[in-house]
Design an enzyme around this catalytic site. Structure first.
Site, PDB file in Angstrom:
ATOM      1  N   LYS A  11      43.931 -19.687  12.977  1.00  0.00           N
ATOM      2  CA  LYS A  11      44.754 -19.944  14.166  1.00  0.00           C
ATOM      3  C   LYS A  11      46.155 -19.334  14.032  1.00  0.00           C
ATOM      4  O   LYS A  11      46.545 -18.872  12.948  1.00  0.00           O
ATOM      5  CB  LYS A  11      44.820 -21.469  14.374  1.00  0.00           C
ATOM      6  CG  LYS A  11      43.443 -22.092  14.666  1.00  0.00           C
ATOM      7  CD  LYS A  11      43.568 -23.579  15.008  1.00  0.00           C
ATOM      8  CE  LYS A  11      42.199 -24.192  15.263  1.00  0.00           C
ATOM      9  NZ  LYS A  11      42.295 -25.623  15.683  1.00  0.00           N
ATOM     10  N   TYR A  51      37.803 -23.865  24.540  1.00  0.00           N
ATOM     11  CA  TYR A  51      38.029 -25.305  24.328  1.00  0.00           C
ATOM     12  C   TYR A  51      37.681 -26.128  25.574  1.00  0.00           C
ATOM     13  O   TYR A  51      38.209 -27.231  25.751  1.00  0.00           O
ATOM     14  CB  TYR A  51      39.467 -25.549  23.883  1.00  0.00           C
ATOM     15  CG  TYR A  51      39.695 -25.297  22.407  1.00  0.00           C
ATOM     16  CD1 TYR A  51      39.007 -26.027  21.435  1.00  0.00           C
ATOM     17  CD2 TYR A  51      40.608 -24.351  21.976  1.00  0.00           C
ATOM     18  CE1 TYR A  51      39.216 -25.803  20.078  1.00  0.00           C
ATOM     19  CE2 TYR A  51      40.825 -24.124  20.612  1.00  0.00           C
ATOM     20  CZ  TYR A  51      40.126 -24.860  19.677  1.00  0.00           C
ATOM     21  OH  TYR A  51      40.338 -24.656  18.329  1.00  0.00           O
ATOM     22  N   ARG A  87      32.676 -26.640   7.758  1.00  0.00           N
ATOM     23  CA  ARG A  87      33.362 -27.869   8.229  1.00  0.00           C
ATOM     24  C   ARG A  87      33.939 -28.619   7.022  1.00  0.00           C
ATOM     25  O   ARG A  87      35.041 -29.156   7.088  1.00  0.00           O
ATOM     26  CB  ARG A  87      32.391 -28.780   8.988  1.00  0.00           C
ATOM     27  CG  ARG A  87      31.823 -28.207  10.273  1.00  0.00           C
ATOM     28  CD  ARG A  87      32.769 -28.162  11.418  1.00  0.00           C
ATOM     29  NE  ARG A  87      33.245 -29.459  11.846  1.00  0.00           N
ATOM     30  CZ  ARG A  87      34.077 -29.645  12.879  1.00  0.00           C
ATOM     31  NH1 ARG A  87      34.528 -28.598  13.569  1.00  0.00           N
ATOM     32  NH2 ARG A  87      34.480 -30.836  13.221  1.00  0.00           N
ATOM     33  N   ARG A 104      42.645 -27.293   5.490  1.00  0.00           N
ATOM     34  CA  ARG A 104      43.662 -28.019   6.265  1.00  0.00           C
ATOM     35  C   ARG A 104      44.605 -28.805   5.347  1.00  0.00           C
ATOM     36  O   ARG A 104      45.793 -28.905   5.628  1.00  0.00           O
ATOM     37  CB  ARG A 104      42.981 -28.889   7.301  1.00  0.00           C
ATOM     38  CG  ARG A 104      42.490 -28.037   8.488  1.00  0.00           C
ATOM     39  CD  ARG A 104      41.487 -28.740   9.326  1.00  0.00           C
ATOM     40  NE  ARG A 104      41.241 -28.075  10.613  1.00  0.00           N
ATOM     41  CZ  ARG A 104      40.267 -28.412  11.429  1.00  0.00           C
ATOM     42  NH1 ARG A 104      39.449 -29.414  11.124  1.00  0.00           N
ATOM     43  NH2 ARG A 104      40.096 -27.770  12.573  1.00  0.00           N
ATOM     44  N   ASN A 114      46.406 -26.664  13.048  1.00  0.00           N
ATOM     45  CA  ASN A 114      45.626 -27.013  11.855  1.00  0.00           C
ATOM     46  C   ASN A 114      44.827 -25.847  11.255  1.00  0.00           C
ATOM     47  O   ASN A 114      43.781 -26.039  10.660  1.00  0.00           O
ATOM     48  CB  ASN A 114      44.763 -28.243  12.128  1.00  0.00           C
ATOM     49  CG  ASN A 114      43.745 -28.011  13.223  1.00  0.00           C
ATOM     50  OD1 ASN A 114      43.650 -26.903  13.749  1.00  0.00           O
ATOM     51  ND2 ASN A 114      42.987 -29.039  13.551  1.00  0.00           N
ATOM     52  N   HIS A 117      39.523 -23.097  12.795  1.00  0.00           N
ATOM     53  CA  HIS A 117      38.451 -23.669  13.623  1.00  0.00           C
ATOM     54  C   HIS A 117      37.119 -23.305  12.994  1.00  0.00           C
ATOM     55  O   HIS A 117      36.955 -22.186  12.502  1.00  0.00           O
ATOM     56  CB  HIS A 117      38.484 -23.088  15.048  1.00  0.00           C
ATOM     57  CG  HIS A 117      37.199 -23.349  15.792  1.00  0.00           C
ATOM     58  ND1 HIS A 117      36.984 -24.519  16.482  1.00  0.00           N
ATOM     59  CD2 HIS A 117      36.041 -22.632  15.884  1.00  0.00           C
ATOM     60  CE1 HIS A 117      35.739 -24.497  16.984  1.00  0.00           C
ATOM     61  NE2 HIS A 117      35.155 -23.359  16.644  1.00  0.00           N
ATOM     62  N   GLU A 128      29.811 -19.573  20.535  1.00  0.00           N
ATOM     63  CA  GLU A 128      31.168 -19.143  20.164  1.00  0.00           C
ATOM     64  C   GLU A 128      31.150 -17.717  19.590  1.00  0.00           C
ATOM     65  O   GLU A 128      32.018 -16.906  19.912  1.00  0.00           O
ATOM     66  CB  GLU A 128      31.762 -20.141  19.164  1.00  0.00           C
ATOM     67  CG  GLU A 128      32.018 -21.502  19.813  1.00  0.00           C
ATOM     68  CD  GLU A 128      32.444 -22.592  18.831  1.00  0.00           C
ATOM     69  OE1 GLU A 128      32.527 -22.320  17.608  1.00  0.00           O
ATOM     70  OE2 GLU A 128      32.708 -23.716  19.290  1.00  0.00           O
TER      71      GLU A 128
END
Ligand code: DGI
Length: 140
Positions: A11, A51, A87, A104, A114, A117, A128
């Site tokens: 990000k 999103y 994840r 993170r 954060n 993604h 995606e």
């Protein structure tokens, strides 16, 4: 366990701080392979589409602002169980709750900013990836 692909975004807080290489090192050490990667500026429309599931949430405006505030690095990651693995490697949404050693925990500044993604399901990974990459850009 199956060999899978997942979609990742580094990000704007990561590009702003010039730490995308450090994040990629964590990704690669976790056994995930970066099979596609490009640096882009997300348009407002792209961020709103991406999103879309959060559009009724109070933080939606802030989220879209943030995701369009600077360059992002979009990626396809491949590996055994890549979706769940990534994840886990990212850690909890709120860095305050993220486990030691996760992206993170190591790098994120706040729940909004954060750093990374990662897709939350195989179905979303497919959607995606297709939003940002064509097949010939993914080289395993
Ligand atoms: O899948 P995740 O990114 O871990 O989490 P999510 O799908 O619940 O939320 C998507 C993104 O929305 C998250 O990475 C950051 C943002 N977000 C989630 N909850 C909050 C939030 N942003 C703000 N400002 N406040 C929140 O409570």
């Amino acid at each position: 366990m199956a060999r899978e692909q997942t979609f990742s975004i580094l990000k704007p807080d990561a590009t702003r701080r010039n730490i995308t290489g450090e994040v990629n090192a964590v990704i690669e050490k976790a056994g995930l392979r970066i099979v596609a990667q490009k640096r882009i500026l997300m348009s407002r429309k792209e961020a709103e589409t991406f999103y879309g599931v959060h559009k009724e949430r109070p933080f939606f405006g802030e989220l879209v602002e943030f995701m369009t505030s600077g360059p992002v690095v979009v990626q396809v990651l491949e590996g055994e169980n890549a979706i769940a693995t990534y994840r886990e490697v990212m850690g909890a949404t709120n860095p305050a709750n993220a486990a030691e050693g996760t992206i993170r925990k190591l790098f994120a500044e706040s729940v909004g900013e954060n750093t990374a993604h990662g897709s939350d399901s195989a179905e979303n990974a497919k959607i995606e990836i297709a939003q940002f990459f064509s097949g010939n850009e993914i080289v395993g």
